[in-house]
Design a protein around this motif. Structure first.
Motif, PDB file in Angstrom:
ATOM      1  N   CYS B   8       1.104  -1.004  -0.201  1.00 24.29           N
ATOM      2  CA  CYS B   8       0.058  -0.373  -0.110  1.00 24.29           C
ATOM      3  C   CYS B   8       1.363   1.468   0.083  1.00 24.29           C
ATOM      4  CB  CYS B   8      -0.807   0.187   1.297  1.00 24.29           C
ATOM      5  SG  CYS B   8      -2.249   1.262   1.278  1.00 24.29           S
ATOM      6  N   CYS B  11       0.480   5.834   2.729  1.00 26.95           N
ATOM      7  CA  CYS B  11       1.780   6.756   3.800  1.00 26.95           C
ATOM      8  C   CYS B  11       3.280   6.110   3.769  1.00 26.95           C
ATOM      9  CB  CYS B  11       0.646   6.451   5.163  1.00 26.95           C
ATOM     10  SG  CYS B  11       1.469   5.525   5.808  1.00 26.95           S
ATOM     11  N   LEU B  13       4.465   4.139   5.582  1.00 25.95           N
ATOM     12  CA  LEU B  13       4.733   3.305   6.300  1.00 25.95           C
ATOM     13  C   LEU B  13       4.718   2.038   5.241  1.00 25.95           C
ATOM     14  CD1 LEU B  13       2.390   2.312   8.867  1.00 25.95           C
ATOM     15  CD2 LEU B  13       5.222   2.692   9.168  1.00 25.95           C
ATOM     16  N   CYS B  15       2.905  -0.385   3.809  1.00 25.18           N
ATOM     17  CA  CYS B  15       2.869  -1.931   4.591  1.00 25.18           C
ATOM     18  C   CYS B  15       2.832  -2.290   3.179  1.00 25.18           C
ATOM     19  CB  CYS B  15       1.404  -1.653   4.952  1.00 25.18           C
ATOM     20  SG  CYS B  15       1.236  -0.759   6.216  1.00 25.18           S
ATOM     21  N   ILE B  18      -0.149  -6.305   2.337  1.00 30.25           N
ATOM     22  CA  ILE B  18      -1.451  -6.390   1.935  1.00 30.25           C
ATOM     23  C   ILE B  18      -2.282  -7.514   1.400  1.00 30.25           C
ATOM     24  CG2 ILE B  18      -4.086  -4.774   0.627  1.00 30.25           C
ATOM     25  CD1 ILE B  18      -1.973  -3.592   2.633  1.00 30.25           C
ATOM     26  N   CYS B  34      -5.358  -0.337   6.132  1.00 31.41           N
ATOM     27  CA  CYS B  34      -6.539   0.600   7.557  1.00 31.41           C
ATOM     28  C   CYS B  34      -7.781   1.895   6.591  1.00 31.41           C
ATOM     29  CB  CYS B  34      -5.567   1.779   8.199  1.00 31.41           C
ATOM     30  SG  CYS B  34      -4.951   2.465   6.480  1.00 31.41           S
ATOM     31  N   ARG B 151      -1.282   2.794  11.013  1.00 27.62           N
ATOM     32  CA  ARG B 151      -1.031   1.055  11.682  1.00 27.62           C
ATOM     33  C   ARG B 151       0.742   1.166  12.176  1.00 27.62           C
ATOM     34  NH1 ARG B 151      -0.904  -2.885   6.726  1.00 27.62           N
ATOM     35  NH2 ARG B 151      -1.324  -4.568   8.196  1.00 27.62           N
TER      36      ARG B 151
HETATM   37  S1  SF4 Z   1      -0.671   2.268   7.386  1.00 30.79           S
HETATM   38 FE1  SF4 Z   1      -2.141   2.795   6.363  1.00 30.79          FE
HETATM   39  S2  SF4 Z   1      -2.129   3.967   4.548  1.00 30.79           S
HETATM   40 FE2  SF4 Z   1      -0.154   3.269   5.795  1.00 30.79          FE
HETATM   41  S3  SF4 Z   1       0.705   2.125   3.980  1.00 30.79           S
HETATM   42 FE3  SF4 Z   1      -1.247   0.905   5.848  1.00 30.79          FE
HETATM   43  S4  SF4 Z   1      -2.475   0.249   4.983  1.00 30.79           S
HETATM   44 FE4  SF4 Z   1      -1.851   1.785   3.610  1.00 30.79          FE
END
Ligand code: SF4
Lengths: 132, 416
Positions: B8, B11, B13, B15, B18, B34, B151
């Motif tokens: 993802c 942002c 992070l 992640c 997914i 998220c 997250r």
């Molecule tokens: S915290 Fe949410 S928006 Fe940020 S990378 Fe992870 S899943 Fe995506």
């Protein structure tokens, strides 16, 4: 007859601190020109005592202005403890950016989180729409 | 069957766990992300779109028009790139060199100085995986990951079990927040929330250093010394402490000196070590900073000139617009008309704009040339640099109908 409408609306000097909000962020991703983003962005959170001194109820619109710009947004109660009279909170958005100073002292960094403005009742005026 | 995981790019992070369920050729369901990530990955991919003066044109016309705007400019500004892949960022830097352009990203008015200091090794830093595996103190200063990096707390900094932290937040981790308001993260920190007045961070740091050094911590805003001493004691007991620095702290400090001094004191007085991680918002802002740093020695605000590089706040997006030194702008994955103070951004209305962005924005609506690009990780593959400096490769989840930033920039380069 409402004599109150002839009196100047009370004004209040506020220091506005901006912040980020996950729901507003999500609304922006979904549609930055949409209703949800506007309702979550065009708000100012005030201390309940400040709301009272402005004679506005939560949900009413207020005019925020300073020498850099003017916006109409909805007033909300902050819900924060302890009391914070004179300090107000707005999510970071084009609405808060209307009020940010262009003074940077040559640093390249505007004072996004440190805004001074005057608040007063907008007497029913609608929230500002953006189309430059 | 082995599961497929996607990244993802919602942002900093990034992640990488997914799971997606496809419906026809589109993303139907997004698991593990998220709410921001779900919205981001389902952002309607749509068709490629090329606009000149608001009218639909073909790709060739749009690229040619963009090239002629850039060629005609004496000092074009290339800005944005926080949501572009490492590969696209490299292309943009090449383009800036070729055009003798001013090049900047949002870091010049947010976390740029902090990233620069980390790259110059002024702070000890660690990875988010280290945080999950080892950290016993997660200290959020002027940052609110519960809203900005949803997250962060569950995946890395507070709730999870980790190799050396099998009992997680209940027993083995302490989360601390310093902020000017009780943010959602501050609520999670419970008693370990320390509220300072706006602009009070430098003084709070000074007092905390005094507390760590066994002196009486005093502040002009009368923060209870007992509470500050308690905080100093918690920090002294840390074996692996991490400070997550956000914009709230950076905007409140005149320079990084107090923070450097605090980190040095913590590393001297605490049982273990203290590290710092910048809370980068855009998924690849750090990538841009690192790539430009490698090439020029600077993380942002540069101007190329016949093979040499000039640098300084005068070349930042904000000062360039204020001083009206730039006469066209190529904006990639950013919406400065929405995100900069209007008192400064309005100068963008005076110069021709080219925008490359997956969505329609206030800036794209005002652009001479506007091109819709694919969303990274959904329609475009590549790699990015996570907030902690870790490289994250990703591939597209669907067959893209829209070109990536990298492809558009390559075509623009050819047209020049
Ligand atoms: S915290 Fe949410 S928006 Fe940020 S990378 Fe992870 S899943 Fe995506």
């Amino acid at each position: 007859m409402d004599f109150g409408s002839f009196l100047a609306a009370p004004e209040l000097k506020v220091k506005i601190v901006t912040y980020r909000d996950i729901f507003q962020n999500k609304a922006m991703i979904e549609d930055r020109f949409g209703e949800d983003y506007r309702t979550r962005s065009a708000i100012i959170k005030l201390d309940p005592a400040d709301l009272k001194s402005l004679s506005v109820k939560k949900g009413d619109t207020v005019i925020l202005k300073n020498s850099f710009g003017k916006v109409v947004v909805k007033a909300e109660e902050s819900g924060y403890e302890p009391p914070h009279r004179g300090i107000a909170y707005m999510p970071n958005s084009p609405w808060s950016n209307m009020l940010v100073s262009n003074e940077t002292g040559g640093t390249g960094v505007p004072k996004f989180k440190d805004i001074e403005a005057t608040a007063s009742s907008a007497k029913g005026e609608k929230v500002t729409d953006f189309e430059f | 069957m082995e599961k497929e995981y996607y990244v993802c790019t919602g942002c900093g992070l990034l992640c990488d766990d997914i799971e997606l369920e496809m419906e026809k050729d589109l993303i139907g369901k997004v698991h593990t992300a998220c709410r921001v990530g779900v919205a981001h990955m389902k952002e309607s991919p749509g068709e490629a779109e090329y606009l000149v003066d608001g009218k639909k044109v073909d790709e060739k016309t749009a690229i040619e028009e963009a090239a002629s705007v850039l060629k005609a400019a004496r000092n074009p500004l290339i800005f944005g790139l926080g949501t572009s892949t490492n590969e696209a960022q490299k292309k943009a830097i090449e383009l800036a060199e070729k055009l003798n352009a001013t090049l900047d990203d949002t870091s010049s008015f947010c976390l740029g100085p902090l990233i620069e200091a980390i790259l110059q090794e002024k702070f000890k830093t660690c990875t988010l995986d280290d945080v999950r595996n080892k950290a016993d103190i997660s200290f959020f200063w002027g940052s609110d990951p519960a809203d900005s990096h949803p997250r962060h707390l569950s995946k890395f900094s507070y709730f999870p079990r980790g190799q050396e932290k099998q009992r997680g937040w209940e027993e083995e981790r302490t989360a601390i927040a310093v902020d000017i308001r009780k943010s959602h993260t501050a609520k999670i920190c419970g008693n370990e929330f320390y509220q300072v007045p706006p602009g009070g961070d430098a003084e709070f740091i000074e007092a905390l250093i005094a507390g760590l050094s066994g002196k009486l911590p005093k502040t002009s805003f009368k923060f209870p010394p007992k509470k500050l001493l308690e905080l100093a004691n918690i920090l002294k007991g840390a074996r692996f402490g991490v400070i997550f620095v956000g914009l709230g702290l950076i905007y409140s400090l005149e320079n990084l000196e107090p923070l450097i001094k605090l980190m040095d004191t913590l590393n001297e007085k605490a049982k273990g070590d203290f590290y710092l991680i910048p809370m980068v918002g855009h998924y690849n802002m750090r990538g841009f900073n690192e790539t430009l740093f490698e090439k020029t020695g600077f993380v942002n605000s540069v101007k190329f000139e016949e093979g040499s590089v000039k640098h300084g706040p005068g070349y930042s997006v904000v000062e360039s617009l204020k001083a009206k030194t730039v006469d066209a702008a190529l904006i990639i994955g950013s919406d400065p008309l929405a995100s900069l103070p209007h008192s400064i951004a309005k100068q963008l209305l005076e110069i021709p704009l080219i925008t490359i962005d997956p969505c329609e924005t206030l800036s794209s609506r005002k652009a001479k040339v506007s091109i819709r690009s694919g969303v990274s990780g959904v329609e475009a593959g590549g790699s990015a640099t996570r907030m902690d400096g870790v490289q994250v490769p990703f591939r597209p989840a669907i067959d893209a109908k829209r070109p990536s930033d990298e492809e558009i920039l390559s075509k623009l380069m050819e047209a020049l």
